[in-house]
Design a protein around this motif. Structure first.
Motif, PDB file in Angstrom:
ATOM      1  N   MET A   1      32.662  73.037  48.735  1.00  0.00           N
ATOM      2  CA  MET A   1      31.248  73.225  48.423  1.00  0.00           C
ATOM      3  C   MET A   1      30.924  72.605  47.061  1.00  0.00           C
ATOM      4  N   ARG A   2      29.682  72.150  46.934  1.00  0.00           N
ATOM      5  CA  ARG A   2      29.222  71.585  45.671  1.00  0.00           C
ATOM      6  C   ARG A   2      28.243  72.531  45.006  1.00  0.00           C
ATOM      7  N   ARG A   3      28.136  72.389  43.714  1.00  0.00           N
ATOM      8  CA  ARG A   3      27.228  73.278  43.000  1.00  0.00           C
ATOM      9  C   ARG A   3      25.782  72.909  43.277  1.00  0.00           C
ATOM     10  N   ASN A   4      24.940  73.886  43.140  1.00  0.00           N
ATOM     11  CA  ASN A   4      23.506  73.683  43.270  1.00  0.00           C
ATOM     12  C   ASN A   4      23.025  72.814  42.109  1.00  0.00           C
ATOM     13  N   PRO A   5      22.264  71.744  42.385  1.00  0.00           N
ATOM     14  CA  PRO A   5      21.833  70.839  41.300  1.00  0.00           C
ATOM     15  C   PRO A   5      21.038  71.531  40.197  1.00  0.00           C
ATOM     16  N   ARG A   6      20.404  72.657  40.506  1.00  0.00           N
ATOM     17  CA  ARG A   6      19.626  73.309  39.456  1.00  0.00           C
ATOM     18  C   ARG A   6      20.517  73.910  38.366  1.00  0.00           C
ATOM     19  N   TYR A   7      21.838  73.965  38.623  1.00  0.00           N
ATOM     20  CA  TYR A   7      22.766  74.472  37.620  1.00  0.00           C
ATOM     21  C   TYR A   7      23.500  73.360  36.878  1.00  0.00           C
ATOM     22  N   ASP A   8      23.106  72.109  37.122  1.00  0.00           N
ATOM     23  CA  ASP A   8      23.797  70.985  36.476  1.00  0.00           C
ATOM     24  C   ASP A   8      23.781  71.090  34.957  1.00  0.00           C
ATOM     25  N   ILE A   9      22.678  71.613  34.410  1.00  0.00           N
ATOM     26  CA  ILE A   9      22.541  71.681  32.958  1.00  0.00           C
ATOM     27  C   ILE A   9      23.635  72.540  32.325  1.00  0.00           C
ATOM     28  N   LEU A  10      24.165  73.497  33.086  1.00  0.00           N
ATOM     29  CA  LEU A  10      25.204  74.379  32.556  1.00  0.00           C
ATOM     30  C   LEU A  10      26.538  73.669  32.391  1.00  0.00           C
ATOM     31  N   PHE A  11      26.684  72.526  33.016  1.00  0.00           N
ATOM     32  CA  PHE A  11      27.966  71.813  32.982  1.00  0.00           C
ATOM     33  C   PHE A  11      27.913  70.547  32.135  1.00  0.00           C
ATOM     34  N   GLU A  12      26.881  70.439  31.333  1.00  0.00           N
ATOM     35  CA  GLU A  12      26.805  69.331  30.386  1.00  0.00           C
ATOM     36  C   GLU A  12      27.722  69.598  29.205  1.00  0.00           C
ATOM     37  N   PRO A  13      28.453  68.584  28.724  1.00  0.00           N
ATOM     38  CA  PRO A  13      29.274  68.771  27.524  1.00  0.00           C
ATOM     39  C   PRO A  13      28.391  68.943  26.296  1.00  0.00           C
ATOM     40  N   VAL A  14      28.896  69.662  25.311  1.00  0.00           N
ATOM     41  CA  VAL A  14      28.152  69.914  24.079  1.00  0.00           C
ATOM     42  C   VAL A  14      29.037  69.553  22.895  1.00  0.00           C
ATOM     43  N   ARG A  15      28.485  68.716  22.018  1.00  0.00           N
ATOM     44  CA  ARG A  15      29.204  68.331  20.810  1.00  0.00           C
ATOM     45  C   ARG A  15      29.086  69.439  19.773  1.00  0.00           C
ATOM     46  N   ILE A  16      30.228  69.892  19.252  1.00  0.00           N
ATOM     47  CA  ILE A  16      30.277  70.905  18.197  1.00  0.00           C
ATOM     48  C   ILE A  16      31.061  70.309  17.043  1.00  0.00           C
ATOM     49  N   GLY A  17      30.365  69.684  16.117  1.00  0.00           N
ATOM     50  CA  GLY A  17      31.047  69.005  15.020  1.00  0.00           C
ATOM     51  C   GLY A  17      32.006  67.966  15.548  1.00  0.00           C
ATOM     52  N   PRO A  18      33.285  68.012  15.169  1.00  0.00           N
ATOM     53  CA  PRO A  18      34.244  66.990  15.602  1.00  0.00           C
ATOM     54  C   PRO A  18      34.840  67.232  16.986  1.00  0.00           C
ATOM     55  N   VAL A  19      34.449  68.312  17.665  1.00  0.00           N
ATOM     56  CA  VAL A  19      35.003  68.593  18.989  1.00  0.00           C
ATOM     57  C   VAL A  19      33.877  68.683  20.007  1.00  0.00           C
ATOM     58  N   THR A  20      34.247  68.591  21.277  1.00  0.00           N
ATOM     59  CA  THR A  20      33.267  68.650  22.365  1.00  0.00           C
ATOM     60  C   THR A  20      33.756  69.616  23.424  1.00  0.00           C
ATOM     61  N   THR A  21      32.891  70.537  23.809  1.00  0.00           N
ATOM     62  CA  THR A  21      33.226  71.454  24.885  1.00  0.00           C
ATOM     63  C   THR A  21      32.796  70.855  26.220  1.00  0.00           C
ATOM     64  N   ARG A  22      33.566  71.115  27.251  1.00  0.00           N
ATOM     65  CA  ARG A  22      33.349  70.464  28.545  1.00  0.00           C
ATOM     66  C   ARG A  22      32.102  70.975  29.261  1.00  0.00           C
ATOM     67  N   ASN A  23      31.611  72.152  28.876  1.00  0.00           N
ATOM     68  CA  ASN A  23      30.416  72.710  29.510  1.00  0.00           C
ATOM     69  C   ASN A  23      29.764  73.688  28.544  1.00  0.00           C
ATOM     70  N   ARG A  24      28.777  74.412  29.016  1.00  0.00           N
ATOM     71  CA  ARG A  24      28.030  75.324  28.143  1.00  0.00           C
ATOM     72  C   ARG A  24      28.503  76.777  28.246  1.00  0.00           C
ATOM     73  N   PHE A  25      29.634  77.019  28.884  1.00  0.00           N
ATOM     74  CA  PHE A  25      30.153  78.374  29.034  1.00  0.00           C
ATOM     75  C   PHE A  25      31.094  78.684  27.873  1.00  0.00           C
ATOM     76  N   PHE A  26      30.746  79.695  27.104  1.00  0.00           N
ATOM     77  CA  PHE A  26      31.415  79.962  25.827  1.00  0.00           C
ATOM     78  C   PHE A  26      31.844  81.435  25.814  1.00  0.00           C
ATOM     79  N   GLN A  27      33.159  81.666  25.968  1.00  0.00           N
ATOM     80  CA  GLN A  27      33.659  83.039  25.863  1.00  0.00           C
ATOM     81  C   GLN A  27      33.743  83.382  24.385  1.00  0.00           C
ATOM     82  N   VAL A  28      32.774  84.152  23.930  1.00  0.00           N
ATOM     83  CA  VAL A  28      32.657  84.459  22.507  1.00  0.00           C
ATOM     84  C   VAL A  28      33.787  85.398  22.081  1.00  0.00           C
ATOM     85  N   PRO A  29      34.020  85.498  20.772  1.00  0.00           N
ATOM     86  CA  PRO A  29      35.044  86.439  20.303  1.00  0.00           C
ATOM     87  C   PRO A  29      34.722  87.865  20.734  1.00  0.00           C
ATOM     88  N   HIS A  30      35.728  88.553  21.231  1.00  0.00           N
ATOM     89  CA  HIS A  30      35.580  89.979  21.533  1.00  0.00           C
ATOM     90  C   HIS A  30      36.947  90.632  21.435  1.00  0.00           C
TER      91      HIS A  30
END
Length: 673
Positions: free
Chosen positions: A1-30
């Motif tokens: 199965m493929r993801r719904n196109p309306r969720y494509d934005i969640l899988f865009e990489p994000v530049r964070i200073g000198p590193v880049t995360t592969r998507n927008r899902f961020f398991q914050v400190p806990h």
């Protein structure tokens, strides 16, 4: 199965200073209550998030120096090279699955007590130490300039160790009244030098720590700031629309990432009193104050809510702690078009309670949480069956549902027999109480998974006795017949004792059934969790006069660990309930309840129409005991094993029932070739 196109934005990489995360899902400190003592358990539960698709996976709070000792709570630390090796286990495992690893460096200041290290507690102005547990340590020591320089040096040293350990994102923690936050807040900073007075002065240490950390590691590691935007105390604390926004604006461009959250009663708020996205008001406009990426939380479980946050410019990254605990594979499920299979967080905060009790984290929805390394459990995978035995599971509550689901996933042929007309057991009634509607997700997710398994059949309205089980002759029988609330009272030893039955002494089972009550009801709570306060709230809303009595010194005493005790007590007071704490109920004659003060032994009499006891539960063992009496007949009928799980084994919270059902399935064929 493929993801719904309306969720494509969640899988865009994000530049964070000198590193880049592969998507927008961020398991914050806990917090995970593993700390430096249990590095393998920490590695297992963090790395499973990376495997599940989270772009960034962070530690919990990580101390930078022995004068920031969080004992007796378990915490990570970077005090020396031994700690580097300890944390490298986690970063290696996280990187193996393609995620970035983040570390939340923290300095506790007067929020800590240094019980283990016995180091002097330091703070900006010598404010009182957090002594909620009654430790006789009254004040911290005001830091002089040399100690402020030392603090900056400890941050730099820890940041360098973090880089050596393999972390990609390194935090300066300015929240929850830790370290630099105490300098920032005028409520804890009473200095008159360049670190006190004006907001520009009070933000000085934060600015210096960001700059120091970037100078130390910023060539290859991103530097993040975790910031509590609002202390949720009104004028007694920092407020977002006052100095919170102003402080962020002063240093908004310095770090590579802002991790924003509240602090106080609504931080990690229980679902009884908050909805998905509840922290949005406290991060609104942050994007207008900085061009750097912003991550925030809000117990997000719906991908549509996540998309909304990004599309409206509220957040750049979807932060999660509890949703990543309930379903570590949430991102992968969205990406593969299986968002309907997400195991949604119910916001019960059992995970939060583990920190207070200093035991590794666990979850009501996800029974594998915290057992990834110790038991080798995986949230999505389970070993195939080792026999062709068919299984009868009797009882469709949380334990029976989880056992049937997991056994079915293993490949066993399973029959689930439920006496009622609907699956769910105690979840059916409890989820109808005020604030508990999300708890039905425990039932719904398991029913949905069972419906996808062709080898699991469900029979409703099927109350079985021992003759039925003999007749069906399933080789393996699992009893999940639940428990029944008792009318037994509790004495000074917290031991229950029975009294002569009277017509109007009731239990939660009566309230959930057909019993009608009116007038004045006294609720005697020695369960100390959520149920008594929820019932009190419901009965008060129904127009009854409610008196709440407990041997504890506050309403729903244990709920302090799940972050909703204060709300529960406030709600009952707002509804006009009469609350009597520190009192036992030694007797009830049908009209008069006698209460006894646990401190003075003073006895008072209260005239009521009904007494509702929320205390002990008795396992429903009738079927089990009848089958044991016919042990030889069972064997002759072909039944090789008989076991019981959940509340009919040992009554507990829903988390215990789900765990019991899952463990039954995991260990079902131990010893088989």
């Amino acid at each position: 199965m493929r993801r719904n196109p309306r969720y494509d934005i969640l899988f865009e990489p994000v530049r964070i200073g000198p590193v880049t995360t592969r998507n927008r899902f961020f398991q914050v400190p806990h917090a995970s209550s593993t700390g430096h003592e249990l590095p393998n358990i920490r590695t297992g539960l963090r790395s499973i998030r990376a495997e599940g698709g989270w772009g960034v996976v962070c530690t919990g709070y990580c101390s930078i120096h022995p004068s920031s000792d969080g004992a007796p709570h378990r915490y990570s630390r970077l005090w020396d090279d031994g700690d580097v090796r300890n944390l490298s286990l986690m970063t290696d495992a996280v990187h193996e699955h393609g995620a970035l690893a983040g570390v939340e460096l923290y300095y506790g200041s007067s929020q800590g007590r240094n019980l283990y290290t016995r180091e002097t507690v330091l703070s900006p102005s010598g404010v009182p130490v957090n002594t909620t547990s009654g430790v006789p340590l009254q004040h911290s020591r005001a830091m002089d300039k040399s100690e402020i320089r030392s603090l900056r040096g400890w941050q730099v040293d820890a940041a360098k160790r973090a880089k050596s350990a393999g972390f990609d994102i390194i935090y300066v923690y300015c929240g929850m009244r830790f370290g630099p936050y105490q300098f920032l807040s005028r409520h804890t900073n009473h200095r008159s030098d360049e670190y006190g007075g004006s907001l520009e002065n009070r933000v000085r240490l934060l600015r210096e720590m960001i700059e120091d950390t970037k100078d130390a590691v910023g060539d290859t590691c991103a530097v993040a700031v975790r910031f509590s935007t609002d202390e949720l105390m009104g004028p007694l604390g920092m407020q977002w629309e006052d100095e919170g926004m102003a402080a962020l604006e002063l240093v908004g461009e310095l770090p590579d990432l802002w991790d924003l959250k509240t602090f106080g009663l609504e931080d990690s708020s229980n679902s009884r009193y908050s909805e998905e996205g509840y922290q949005e008001p406290y991060v609104t406009h942050a994007k207008t104050l900085t061009s750097k990426p912003v991550v925030g939380v809000g117990r997000f479980t719906s991908p549509d809510s996540m998309v909304s946050q990004i599309s409206r410019g509220v957040l750049d990254l979807i932060g999660a702690a509890r949703p990543s605990i309930a379903d570590p594979f949430l991102p992968n499920k969205i990406e593969s078009g299986r968002e309907d299979e997400i195991r949604e967080c119910i916001g019960c905060n059992i995970c939060y309670s583990c920190f207070h009790e200093s035991v590794p984290i666990r979850c009501t929805q996800n029974p594998t949480m915290g057992e990834e390394w110790r038991r080798g459990w995986h949230p999505e995978k389970i070993a195939a069956k080792k026999s062709e035995d068919s299984v009868l599971v009797v009882g469709g509550g949380p334990a029976g549902l989880e056992a049937a689901r997991a056994l079915g996933q293993r490949g066993y042929s399973v029959i689930l027999a439920e006496a009622g007309e609907e699956l769910g057991g105690r979840l059916l009634t409890e989820s109808r109480l005020p604030g508990l509607s999300e708890w039905i997700r425990v039932r719904d997710w398991r029913v949905d998974q069972i419906n996808r398994l062709p080898n699991v059949e469900v029979y409703l309205d099927s109350r079985l006795n021992e003759d039925h089980i003999m007749e069906f002759a399933f080789p393996r029988v699992v009893l999940a017949t639940g428990s029944t609330w008792s009318t037994a009272l509790a004495d000074r030893r917290n031991a229950s004792f029975k009294i002569e039955p009277v017509v109007n002494i009731l239990t939660p089972d009566d309230i959930f059934g057909e019993v009608q009550i009116s007038g004045t009801v006294l609720i005697y709570d020695y369960d100390h969790y959520y149920l008594a306060s929820c019932l009190a709230e419901q009965l008060a809303l129904d127009g009854l006069s409610v008196i709440y009595v407990t041997p504890a010194d506050r309403v729903s005493n244990w709920s302090e660990f799940t972050h909703d005790q204060w709300y529960a007590q406030k709600k009952l007071l707002d509804l006009g309930c009469r609350i009597l704490t520190g009192r036992y109920v030694p007797s009830f004659d049908g009209e008069v309840v006698r209460t006894e003060c646990k401190y003075t032994a003073q006895v008072d009499e209260i005239h009521v129409d009904s007494l509702l006891v929320v205390g002990a539960r008795t396992p429903n063992l009738e079927l089990y005991e009848q089958l044991l009496l016919r042990d030889e007949e069972l064997k002759d009928a072909g039944v090789s094993t008989l076991s019981r799980i959940g509340d009919c084994d040992v009554p507990g919270a829903v988390v215990h029932a789900v765990y019991s059902g899952h463990r039954c399935a995991q260990e079902f064929d131990e010893g088989l070739a």
